[in-house]
Design a protein around this motif. Structure first.
Motif, short mmCIF file in Angstrom:
data_model
loop_
_atom_site.label_atom_id
_atom_site.label_comp_id
_atom_site.label_asym_id
_atom_site.label_seq_id
_atom_site.Cartn_x
_atom_site.Cartn_y
_atom_site.Cartn_z
N SER A 193 0.91 -1.16 0.04
CA SER A 193 0.06 -0.11 0.01
C SER A 193 1.07 1.23 -0.01
O SER A 193 2.06 1.06 0.49
CB SER A 193 -0.82 0.00 1.18
OG SER A 193 -0.17 0.43 2.35
N TYR A 194 0.32 2.50 -0.36
CA TYR A 194 1.25 3.59 -0.40
C TYR A 194 1.54 3.90 0.92
O TYR A 194 2.70 4.38 1.21
CB TYR A 194 0.27 4.69 -1.21
CG TYR A 194 0.95 6.04 -1.08
CD1 TYR A 194 1.60 6.48 -2.17
CD2 TYR A 194 0.80 6.93 -0.13
CE1 TYR A 194 2.42 7.63 -2.29
CE2 TYR A 194 1.50 8.08 -0.14
CZ TYR A 194 2.24 8.43 -1.29
OH TYR A 194 2.88 9.76 -1.34
N GLY A 195 0.69 3.53 2.04
CA GLY A 195 0.86 4.12 3.39
C GLY A 195 2.01 3.34 3.78
O GLY A 195 2.80 3.81 4.78
N ALA A 196 2.14 1.77 3.52
CA ALA A 196 3.03 1.03 4.12
C ALA A 196 4.48 1.47 3.16
O ALA A 196 5.40 1.51 3.98
CB ALA A 196 2.67 -0.34 3.66
N LEU A 197 4.54 1.79 2.12
CA LEU A 197 5.83 2.10 1.58
C LEU A 197 6.23 3.63 1.90
O LEU A 197 7.52 3.84 2.27
CB LEU A 197 5.55 2.40 -0.09
CG LEU A 197 5.69 1.34 -1.11
CD1 LEU A 197 5.45 1.57 -2.46
CD2 LEU A 197 6.95 0.65 -0.86
N LYS A 198 5.17 4.40 2.02
CA LYS A 198 5.91 5.65 2.85
C LYS A 198 6.31 5.60 4.15
O LYS A 198 7.40 6.12 4.48
CB LYS A 198 4.52 6.83 2.97
CG LYS A 198 4.76 8.09 3.37
CD LYS A 198 3.72 8.96 3.44
CE LYS A 198 4.04 10.24 4.36
NZ LYS A 198 3.29 11.06 4.40
N LYS A 199 5.75 4.68 5.01
CA LYS A 199 6.33 4.43 6.53
C LYS A 199 7.42 3.55 6.32
O LYS A 199 8.65 3.88 7.02
CB LYS A 199 5.30 3.59 7.15
CG LYS A 199 5.59 3.15 8.48
CD LYS A 199 4.67 2.51 9.50
CE LYS A 199 4.89 2.56 10.63
NZ LYS A 199 4.09 1.64 11.71
N LYS A 200 7.76 2.61 5.61
CA LYS A 200 8.97 1.79 5.36
C LYS A 200 9.96 2.56 4.85
O LYS A 200 11.17 2.49 5.08
CB LYS A 200 8.57 0.69 4.76
CG LYS A 200 9.58 -0.63 4.78
CD LYS A 200 9.84 -1.00 6.21
CE LYS A 200 10.84 -2.17 6.32
NZ LYS A 200 11.13 -3.02 7.39
N GLU B 160 -5.70 0.49 -7.74
CA GLU B 160 -6.59 1.42 -6.58
C GLU B 160 -7.64 0.29 -6.02
O GLU B 160 -8.16 -0.35 -6.81
CB GLU B 160 -7.06 2.54 -6.99
CG GLU B 160 -7.50 3.31 -5.99
CD GLU B 160 -7.91 4.75 -6.35
OE1 GLU B 160 -8.85 5.40 -5.90
OE2 GLU B 160 -7.49 5.14 -7.48
N ASP B 161 -7.73 0.11 -4.73
CA ASP B 161 -8.61 -0.51 -4.02
C ASP B 161 -9.22 0.01 -3.01
O ASP B 161 -8.56 0.33 -2.07
CB ASP B 161 -8.40 -2.10 -3.66
CG ASP B 161 -9.28 -3.07 -3.26
OD1 ASP B 161 -10.28 -2.73 -3.68
OD2 ASP B 161 -9.03 -3.86 -2.39
N ASN B 162 -10.56 0.36 -2.90
CA ASN B 162 -11.33 1.11 -1.91
C ASN B 162 -10.70 2.41 -1.66
O ASN B 162 -10.47 2.81 -0.33
CB ASN B 162 -11.45 0.35 -0.79
CG ASN B 162 -12.55 -0.92 -0.82
OD1 ASN B 162 -13.25 -0.82 -1.39
ND2 ASN B 162 -12.10 -2.09 -0.30
N GLY B 163 -10.31 3.20 -2.41
CA GLY B 163 -9.56 4.33 -2.22
C GLY B 163 -8.15 4.25 -1.97
O GLY B 163 -7.38 5.28 -1.78
N GLU B 164 -7.39 3.12 -1.65
CA GLU B 164 -6.05 3.01 -1.27
C GLU B 164 -5.21 2.61 -2.52
O GLU B 164 -5.74 1.74 -3.34
CB GLU B 164 -5.86 1.79 -0.33
CG GLU B 164 -4.33 1.67 0.29
CD GLU B 164 -4.15 2.84 0.99
OE1 GLU B 164 -2.80 2.95 0.84
OE2 GLU B 164 -4.69 3.23 2.06
N LEU B 165 -4.13 3.38 -2.79
CA LEU B 165 -3.26 2.98 -3.79
C LEU B 165 -2.33 1.94 -3.48
O LEU B 165 -1.70 1.82 -2.22
CB LEU B 165 -2.27 4.07 -4.03
CG LEU B 165 -1.33 4.01 -5.42
CD1 LEU B 165 -1.91 3.70 -6.33
CD2 LEU B 165 -0.48 5.27 -5.40
N TYR B 166 -2.26 0.86 -4.33
CA TYR B 166 -1.30 -0.33 -4.08
C TYR B 166 -0.28 -0.22 -5.30
O TYR B 166 -0.70 -0.06 -6.48
CB TYR B 166 -1.87 -1.64 -4.08
CG TYR B 166 -2.88 -1.69 -2.64
CD1 TYR B 166 -2.33 -2.47 -1.66
CD2 TYR B 166 -4.19 -1.29 -2.73
CE1 TYR B 166 -2.97 -2.21 -0.60
CE2 TYR B 166 -4.97 -1.38 -1.54
CZ TYR B 166 -4.47 -2.12 -0.43
OH TYR B 166 -5.15 -2.02 0.82
N VAL B 167 0.85 -0.71 -5.03
CA VAL B 167 2.05 -0.73 -5.96
C VAL B 167 2.77 -2.12 -5.74
O VAL B 167 3.21 -2.76 -4.69
CB VAL B 167 3.04 0.35 -5.41
CG1 VAL B 167 4.31 0.43 -6.70
CG2 VAL B 167 2.44 1.77 -5.47
#
Length: 72
Positions: free
Chosen positions: A24-31, A56-63
């Motif tokens: 997830s974008y959030g996990a990438l940002k944190k890590k 994109e899934d439920n408004g969350e970006l995944y990479v």
């Protein structure tokens, strides 16, 4: 931020994605420890090089790393 920094940040993100998991974008940002603009630029670099897939899934970006197969 300059091209050299963006390239280094892209390399950092590439290393994180090398486990072939979907991040997830959030996990990438944190890590990665990157700020939004730094992560966005790094993802743009990798996307332009056709190295990643984005979903994109439920408004969350995944990479994840892209799978490029060339036959020729």
């Amino acid at each position: 931020m300059n091209k050299s920094e963006i390239g280094l940040n892209a390399g950092k993100v590439w290393q994180l994605l090398s486990d072939y998991a979907k991040w997830s974008y959030g996990a990438l940002k944190k890590k990665s420890g990157l700020e939004d603009k730094e992560l966005g630029a790094a993802l743009g670099w990798l996307a332009r090089e056709d190295k990643i897939e984005m979903y994109e899934d439920n408004g969350e970006l995944y990479v994840s790393l892209g799978v490029n197969v060339y036959i020729g």
